[in-house]
Design a protein around this motif. Structure first.
Motif, PDB file in Angstrom:
ATOM      1  N   UNK A  34       2.743 -61.731 -43.313  1.00  0.00           N
ATOM      2  CA  UNK A  34       1.351 -61.492 -42.943  1.00  0.00           C
ATOM      3  C   UNK A  34       1.268 -60.593 -41.715  1.00  0.00           C
ATOM      4  N   UNK A  35       1.934 -61.024 -40.654  1.00  0.00           N
ATOM      5  CA  UNK A  35       1.917 -60.224 -39.425  1.00  0.00           C
ATOM      6  C   UNK A  35       2.608 -58.886 -39.620  1.00  0.00           C
ATOM      7  N   UNK A  95      -8.506 -57.640 -49.165  1.00  0.00           N
ATOM      8  CA  UNK A  95      -7.706 -56.640 -49.881  1.00  0.00           C
ATOM      9  C   UNK A  95      -8.502 -55.373 -50.174  1.00  0.00           C
ATOM     10  N   UNK A  96      -9.832 -55.492 -50.210  1.00  0.00           N
ATOM     11  CA  UNK A  96     -10.670 -54.359 -50.614  1.00  0.00           C
ATOM     12  C   UNK A  96     -11.196 -53.544 -49.440  1.00  0.00           C
ATOM     13  N   UNK A 157       4.867 -55.975 -51.101  1.00  0.00           N
ATOM     14  CA  UNK A 157       4.063 -55.324 -50.059  1.00  0.00           C
ATOM     15  C   UNK A 157       4.644 -53.954 -49.710  1.00  0.00           C
ATOM     16  N   UNK A 158       5.979 -53.868 -49.634  1.00  0.00           N
ATOM     17  CA  UNK A 158       6.614 -52.588 -49.316  1.00  0.00           C
ATOM     18  C   UNK A 158       6.303 -51.532 -50.384  1.00  0.00           C
ATOM     19  N   UNK A 159       6.223 -51.977 -51.638  1.00  0.00           N
ATOM     20  CA  UNK A 159       5.991 -51.029 -52.732  1.00  0.00           C
ATOM     21  C   UNK A 159       4.520 -50.704 -52.942  1.00  0.00           C
ATOM     22  N   UNK A 160       3.626 -51.644 -52.623  1.00  0.00           N
ATOM     23  CA  UNK A 160       2.210 -51.475 -52.970  1.00  0.00           C
ATOM     24  C   UNK A 160       1.260 -51.460 -51.784  1.00  0.00           C
ATOM     25  N   UNK A 165      -0.578 -58.046 -50.282  1.00  0.00           N
ATOM     26  CA  UNK A 165      -0.401 -59.369 -49.690  1.00  0.00           C
ATOM     27  C   UNK A 165      -1.657 -60.212 -49.879  1.00  0.00           C
ATOM     28  N   UNK A 166      -2.807 -59.627 -49.624  1.00  0.00           N
ATOM     29  CA  UNK A 166      -4.051 -60.398 -49.686  1.00  0.00           C
ATOM     30  C   UNK A 166      -4.471 -60.688 -51.132  1.00  0.00           C
TER      31      UNK A 166
END
Length: 392
Positions: A34-35, A95-96, A157-160, A165-166
């Protein structure tokens, strides 16, 4: 006659409580990712990133404090299902957007919603036949959840990007909402409370909460503060020391695997290790690991301490939960467990972010030592008062 299809003593009710515990305690697993996402993917400075997570946890604290004294009157299944549903919508909203103010408001809303659901979950666990064992089962479920989450989410998260994450958090909350709507157990009186010769009907819900509970609550809050403060920067400490992304992810996966063991171990040792001694040792072990993570100069010391760091909190909290359950059979204090834990955890990310931003990672270990000292004093007072109460 009790409806066994909706009791916390059968598999349906237990599954619902375990799923709800995992969703409501997601911060205990997700904080490093998260952080890390807020800092690396959204470009936020540590203090601002910590503030967002703190808003989520403060929302959980506030809703838990609201729900706890009303626990006996709440429709627990509706609160759990509805709370997780609102949290899912809030995380979907995060996320949005990339607007900081909107993200802040949605983090607060998600925390309030998830905190209310977790509050009735822990209150219901506290009314089971054996709260220590039921909480240990929830801890085991959290360990399995941690392996899946920490094994998959960093790469996703690294890819997208950060929004992934959210979206994942929204899916977790939605799953907990559906599970709660279908399987959440109805409230029932704890057999111990009903059989207590000192208590009349409904006495457990009306007797004043012992001062020992408040000392225990403060001790739990201090441990939650150290947990959140250090755990928030676990991924960043590794990355900033030059360890590869795969090496840091490997530590997080190892952490998830290790988290499988503290809860069942706590269940096995319930009758062998007095809770009042376990809660004294927990903060000391936690501070030692925090110092090792923040001051260590090798990957081995970082990885070894990080892998077992959360396990100390899970193990100690299980014993603390059982201790408080004995002091408050009515479940009101246990319904406030999210507030006990998260009032400290809520301060952790923003305090850690401030310390890191102005004094570096080493200051996290120093702060952990100071806070652990306070926790030991609180648990000592709680254990002393519990012993005196038992002798009466």
């Amino acid at each position: 006659m009790r409806n066994h299809d909706s009791s916390s003593e059968n598999w349906r009710g237990r599954i619902a409580l375990m799923v709800a515990h995992c969703a409501g305690m997601v911060d205990l697993v997700a904080l490093p990712v998260w952080m890390g996402a807020l800092i690396a993917r959204y470009g936020l400075p540590p203090q601002q990133a910590g503030t967002l997570v703190t808003l989520f946890l403060m929302g959980a604290v506030g809703s838990s404090l609201f729900c706890a004294p009303r626990f006996q009157r709440l429709r627990t299944r509706a609160v759990a299902a509805g709370g997780f549903a609102v949290a899912a919508l809030a995380f979907g909203g995060v996320a949005a957007t990339s607007d900081y103010a909107a993200m802040a408001g949605l983090h607060l809303l998600a925390g309030m919603a998830a905190g209310s659901a977790l509050s009735v979950t822990h209150g219901t666990v506290g009314q089971s036949a054996n709260p220590h064992r039921m909480f240990a089962l929830c801890g085991m479920a959290l360990g399995v959840f941690a392996i899946i989450f920490l094994g998959a989410l960093p790469e996703i998260v690294a890819a997208n990007g950060g929004p992934a994450l959210f979206i994942a958090l929204a899916i977790i909350m939605l799953a907990a909402s559906v599970s709660s709507a279908l399987l959440f157990p109805r409230r029932s009186a704890r057999p111990q409370a009903a059989a207590d010769p000192r208590a009349g009907a409904g006495a457990a819900a009306t007797q004043p909460i012992s001062s020992a509970v408040w000392f225990a609550a403060l001790g739990i809050g201090c441990m939650g503060l150290v947990q959140a403060m250090m755990f928030s920067f676990l991924e960043r400490i590794g990355a900033d020391r030059g360890y590869s992304a795969s090496a840091v992810t490997g530590v997080l996966i190892a952490l998830g695997i290790v988290n499988l063991f503290p809860a069942p171990l706590a269940a096995l040792l319930e009758k062998r290790w007095p809770a009042r001694y376990v809660v004294l040792a927990g903060p000391v072990a936690q501070a030692f690991l925090a110092l090792t993570i923040s001051h260590g100069s090798t990957y081995a010391s970082y990885a070894g301490a990080a892998a077992v760091f959360a396990a100390v909190m899970i193990f100690t909290h299980t014993f603390a939960f059982g201790l408080v359950a004995q002091l408050d059979p009515g479940g009101r204090a246990l319904s406030a467990t999210p507030a006990m834990l998260m009032v400290g955890a809520a301060i952790g990310p923003v305090l850690g972010g401030t310390l890191v931003q102005h004094a570096g990672y080493a200051m996290l270990g120093t702060a952990a030592m100071i806070i652990a000292t306070i926790a030991v004093v609180c648990f000592a007072r709680a254990g002393q008062r519990y012993t005196l109460r038992s002798l009466q």
